[in-house]
Motif scaffolding. Structure first.
Motif, PDB file in Angstrom:
ATOM      1  N   ASN A  74      10.197  -0.804   3.510  1.00 36.68           N
ATOM      2  CA  ASN A  74       9.428  -2.043   3.618  1.00 36.68           C
ATOM      3  C   ASN A  74      10.286  -3.082   4.320  1.00 36.68           C
ATOM      4  O   ASN A  74      11.301  -3.512   3.773  1.00 36.68           O
ATOM      5  N   SER A 129      -4.882   3.445  -7.811  1.00 32.64           N
ATOM      6  CA  SER A 129      -5.451   2.695  -6.689  1.00 32.64           C
ATOM      7  C   SER A 129      -4.650   2.802  -5.398  1.00 32.64           C
ATOM      8  O   SER A 129      -5.141   2.431  -4.345  1.00 32.64           O
ATOM      9  N   GLY A 130      -3.409   3.272  -5.470  1.00 31.30           N
ATOM     10  CA  GLY A 130      -2.595   3.379  -4.265  1.00 31.30           C
ATOM     11  C   GLY A 130      -1.888   2.101  -3.861  1.00 31.30           C
ATOM     12  O   GLY A 130      -1.435   1.964  -2.727  1.00 31.30           O
ATOM     13  N   ILE A 131      -1.779   1.145  -4.790  1.00 32.69           N
ATOM     14  CA  ILE A 131      -1.030  -0.076  -4.491  1.00 32.69           C
ATOM     15  C   ILE A 131       0.107  -0.239  -5.493  1.00 32.69           C
ATOM     16  O   ILE A 131       0.060   0.301  -6.598  1.00 32.69           O
ATOM     17  N   GLU A 150       0.870  -1.167   0.000  1.00 34.10           N
ATOM     18  CA  GLU A 150       0.000   0.000   0.000  1.00 34.10           C
ATOM     19  C   GLU A 150       0.911   1.223   0.000  1.00 34.10           C
ATOM     20  O   GLU A 150       1.783   1.358   0.859  1.00 34.10           O
ATOM     21  N   THR A 153       0.941   5.191   0.174  1.00 43.48           N
ATOM     22  CA  THR A 153       0.171   6.404   0.418  1.00 43.48           C
ATOM     23  C   THR A 153       0.970   7.643   0.029  1.00 43.48           C
ATOM     24  O   THR A 153       0.518   8.446  -0.764  1.00 43.48           O
TER      25      THR A 153
END
Length: 156
Positions: A51, A72-74, A31, A33
């Motif tokens: 990550n 989509s933010g992914i 995800e 942001t």
């Protein structure tokens, strides 16, 4: 370059394009942001994110692939020779495991190894090595790709 023994691929969607990634390169979906911006970075690099203690560059391939994303933010996290890279996607459609009936042809595009025709959709299989090389070149080149291209073409 065509791997005729493609047994499984992850199918991702970016805009109206379907991209395939071999499972050994596809690690997870992230995800995204707000990646940390990198000052003076070329356009495909959106920024960096952390990550699991590892710094990951996040790219927008929509300009490179001439695709309009939905946003989509992914992102898909890939790994090649121990190096991570993420690129924005709109959706993960799933893992395709039975490709024996699919029609696979070599791709003419350098970022893709093959095109898989399945259920009326063209799924372009990413050549991860070439994707990493392409993005590395864009990051190290001081000129924009369009400027470099216009300089290499003789003017009339």
């Amino acid at each position: 370059m065509l791997n005729t023994a493609i047994g499984k691929i992850w199918v991702l969607r970016l805009g109206n394009a379907f991209l395939g990634v071999e499972p050994k390169a596809f690690k997870e979906v992230l995800e995204v942001t707000q990646p940390t911006p990198v000052p003076l970075a070329p356009a495909p690099l959106l920024g960096l994110l952390s990550n699991q203690g590892q710094i990951v560059p996040v790219f927008d391939l929509s300009h490179t692939l001439q695709i309009t994303p939905a946003g989509s933010g992914i992102a898909a996290l890939l790994e090649f020779e121990g190096q991570p890279l993420a690129f924005m996607i709109d959706e993960v459609l799933g893992l395709r495991t039975n490709l024996s009936g699919a029609w696979i042809t070599p791709s003419q595009e350098p970022l893709f190894s093959a095109v898989l025709e399945e259920d009326g959709k063209s799924i372009r299989i990413l050549e991860v090595r070439n994707l990493f090389a392409h993005l590395s070149l864009q990051m190290s080149s001081p000129t924009q790709p369009s400027a470099a291209l216009s300089q290499s073409v003789p003017q009339a």
